[in-house]
Motif scaffolding. Structure first.
Motif, short mmCIF file in Angstrom:
data_model
loop_
_atom_site.label_atom_id
_atom_site.label_comp_id
_atom_site.label_asym_id
_atom_site.label_seq_id
_atom_site.Cartn_x
_atom_site.Cartn_y
_atom_site.Cartn_z
N GLU A 55 7.39 -3.05 8.33
CA GLU A 55 6.05 -3.47 8.71
C GLU A 55 5.57 -4.60 7.77
O GLU A 55 5.80 -4.56 6.56
CB GLU A 55 5.08 -2.29 8.63
CG GLU A 55 5.24 -1.29 9.76
CD GLU A 55 4.66 -1.83 11.06
OE1 GLU A 55 3.47 -1.61 11.33
OE2 GLU A 55 5.41 -2.50 11.80
N GLY A 56 4.88 -5.57 8.36
CA GLY A 56 4.34 -6.68 7.58
C GLY A 56 2.95 -6.34 7.06
O GLY A 56 2.79 -5.77 5.99
N ASP A 57 1.93 -6.68 7.86
CA ASP A 57 0.56 -6.34 7.44
C ASP A 57 0.12 -4.98 7.96
O ASP A 57 -1.06 -4.65 7.91
CB ASP A 57 -0.42 -7.43 7.89
CG ASP A 57 -0.59 -7.49 9.40
OD1 ASP A 57 0.19 -6.82 10.13
OD2 ASP A 57 -1.50 -8.21 9.87
N ALA A 86 -1.10 -7.13 -0.60
CA ALA A 86 -2.42 -7.68 -0.90
C ALA A 86 -2.36 -9.20 -1.05
O ALA A 86 -3.29 -9.91 -0.63
CB ALA A 86 -2.97 -7.04 -2.18
N ARG A 87 -1.29 -9.69 -1.63
CA ARG A 87 -1.15 -11.13 -1.87
C ARG A 87 -0.79 -11.89 -0.60
O ARG A 87 -1.28 -13.00 -0.37
CB ARG A 87 -0.07 -11.35 -2.94
CG ARG A 87 0.28 -12.80 -3.21
CD ARG A 87 1.28 -12.92 -4.35
NE ARG A 87 2.44 -12.05 -4.14
CZ ARG A 87 3.48 -12.38 -3.38
NH1 ARG A 87 3.51 -13.54 -2.74
NH2 ARG A 87 4.51 -11.55 -3.27
N LYS A 88 0.04 -11.30 0.25
CA LYS A 88 0.60 -12.02 1.40
C LYS A 88 -0.26 -11.98 2.65
O LYS A 88 -0.24 -12.91 3.45
CB LYS A 88 1.98 -11.45 1.74
CG LYS A 88 3.03 -11.73 0.68
CD LYS A 88 4.29 -10.90 0.88
CE LYS A 88 5.02 -11.22 2.15
NZ LYS A 88 6.33 -10.51 2.23
N TYR A 89 -1.04 -10.89 2.83
CA TYR A 89 -1.74 -10.70 4.10
C TYR A 89 -3.22 -10.46 3.87
O TYR A 89 -3.62 -9.57 3.12
CB TYR A 89 -1.15 -9.50 4.85
CG TYR A 89 0.34 -9.57 5.02
CD1 TYR A 89 0.94 -10.55 5.80
CD2 TYR A 89 1.17 -8.64 4.38
CE1 TYR A 89 2.32 -10.61 5.95
CE2 TYR A 89 2.55 -8.70 4.53
CZ TYR A 89 3.12 -9.68 5.31
OH TYR A 89 4.48 -9.75 5.45
N SER A 90 -4.04 -11.23 4.59
CA SER A 90 -5.49 -11.14 4.41
C SER A 90 -6.04 -9.76 4.79
O SER A 90 -7.01 -9.29 4.19
CB SER A 90 -6.19 -12.22 5.24
OG SER A 90 -5.82 -12.13 6.61
N ASN A 91 -5.43 -9.12 5.79
CA ASN A 91 -5.91 -7.81 6.24
C ASN A 91 -5.01 -6.66 5.79
O ASN A 91 -5.23 -5.52 6.19
CB ASN A 91 -6.01 -7.78 7.78
CG ASN A 91 -7.06 -8.72 8.31
OD1 ASN A 91 -8.07 -8.96 7.66
ND2 ASN A 91 -6.82 -9.29 9.49
N ASP A 223 0.98 -15.28 5.90
CA ASP A 223 -0.10 -14.66 6.68
C ASP A 223 -0.28 -15.31 8.06
O ASP A 223 -1.09 -14.85 8.85
CB ASP A 223 -1.41 -14.75 5.90
CG ASP A 223 -2.45 -13.74 6.37
OD1 ASP A 223 -2.04 -12.64 6.80
OD2 ASP A 223 -3.65 -14.04 6.30
N ASP A 224 0.50 -16.35 8.33
CA ASP A 224 0.41 -17.03 9.63
C ASP A 224 1.21 -16.26 10.68
O ASP A 224 2.24 -15.66 10.38
CB ASP A 224 0.95 -18.45 9.55
CG ASP A 224 0.07 -19.35 8.68
OD1 ASP A 224 -1.07 -18.94 8.38
OD2 ASP A 224 0.53 -20.44 8.31
N GLN A 225 0.74 -16.33 11.91
CA GLN A 225 1.50 -15.77 13.02
C GLN A 225 2.49 -16.82 13.53
O GLN A 225 2.31 -18.01 13.31
CB GLN A 225 0.57 -15.32 14.14
CG GLN A 225 -0.39 -14.21 13.72
CD GLN A 225 -1.17 -13.65 14.90
OE1 GLN A 225 -0.60 -13.21 15.89
NE2 GLN A 225 -2.48 -13.65 14.78
N PHE A 226 3.55 -16.35 14.17
CA PHE A 226 4.54 -17.27 14.73
C PHE A 226 4.66 -17.05 16.23
O PHE A 226 4.30 -15.98 16.75
CB PHE A 226 5.90 -17.09 14.05
CG PHE A 226 6.48 -15.71 14.18
CD1 PHE A 226 7.30 -15.37 15.25
CD2 PHE A 226 6.21 -14.74 13.22
CE1 PHE A 226 7.85 -14.10 15.37
CE2 PHE A 226 6.75 -13.46 13.33
CZ PHE A 226 7.56 -13.14 14.40
#
Length: 242
Positions: A55-57, A86-91, A223-226
């Motif tokens: 899992e990512g975020d 916490a560092r990689k994903y805003s949510n 944190d960007d979507q692809f």
């Protein structure tokens, strides 16, 4: 006679109290049955023991938890530490907290290629083991031989470990991009070589999972979507054929 009448009155009151208790008990049983009603979200049920891998975020896990109204049947794992999330994903941390409030067990630093040796996971068996869009990260060009080999190694390692953690009638789900170069990962052939069989392939539609965000997960744009393009969920089971 007075004593007898008093005794009869006490018996009547006792019976009425008992009837009230029965009514309350029936109501509690009905409430419990309502609480335990099975809820489905696409291929996944609130009655299944579900392991989510890579899992990512944590937004896919949270989508299921919200649909079920609880996450007590879910174990969500990430290769990252909590600090990484916490560092990689805003949510990311917000998603983790909500999952835990809903009863989910979130495990960190879980390598999909070695998870069957994890101190907790090795004691568990799951009805569904899910890995959405497995990828080692962009170390080389996506279509390069080295990148393809690394992703093939990831998929093979995951399938071998997931097989160990799977219930007898369970399923392993891998959501995978279609077309070149992803078809060179040999997903189905690798599954068959370790004793799994392809049960079904269904189109994956992100809109079926409100709130799910497919994050890049690596580099400065983590944190960007692809762009997903055409994706399918491959469902594998044990090969019970002699």
């Amino acid at each position: 006679m007075g004593n007898e009448e008093e005794h009869q009155e006490e018996v009547r009151e006792s019976k009425e109290d008992h009837d009230d208790d029965d009514d309350n008990s029936d109501t509690e049983d009905e409430d419990e049955e309502e609480e335990e009603a099975e809820i489905w979200k696409k291929h996944y049920s609130s009655k299944q023991r579900i392991l989510l891998v890579g899992e990512g975020d944590l937004s896919f896990s949270l989508c299921l938890a919200r649909a079920f109204g609880s996450a007590r049947n879910i174990v969500a794992t990430s290769l990252d530490t909590q600090e990484d999330i916490a560092r990689k994903y805003s949510n990311g941390i917000g998603n983790v907290r909500e999952l835990e409030e809903r009863g989910c067990l979130v495990l960190y630093k879980v390598d999909a290629k070695q998870m069957s040796q994890h101190y907790f996971l090795k004691t568990q068996r799951f009805d569904r083991i899910v890995y959405n869009l497995p990828h080692v990260g962009f170390l080389y060009r996506e279509s390069s031989y080295c990148q393809i080999q690394l992703n093939k190694r990831l998929v093979k390692g995951f399938l071998k470990n997931a097989k160990v953690l799977l219930q007898k009638e369970g399923e392993i789900h891998v959501t995978h991009k279609e077309g070149d170069p992803y078809n060179k990962w040999d997903l189905v052939r690798k599954a068959e070589k370790i004793g799994l069989v392809l049960h079904d392939v269904v189109p994956f539609c992100k809109d079926d999972y409100p709130g799910y965000c497919n994050k890049r997960a690596h580099g400065s744009s983590s944190d960007d979507q692809f762009h997903l393009g055409d994706c399918s969920t491959y469902k594998f089971r044990f090969n019970h054929s002699p």
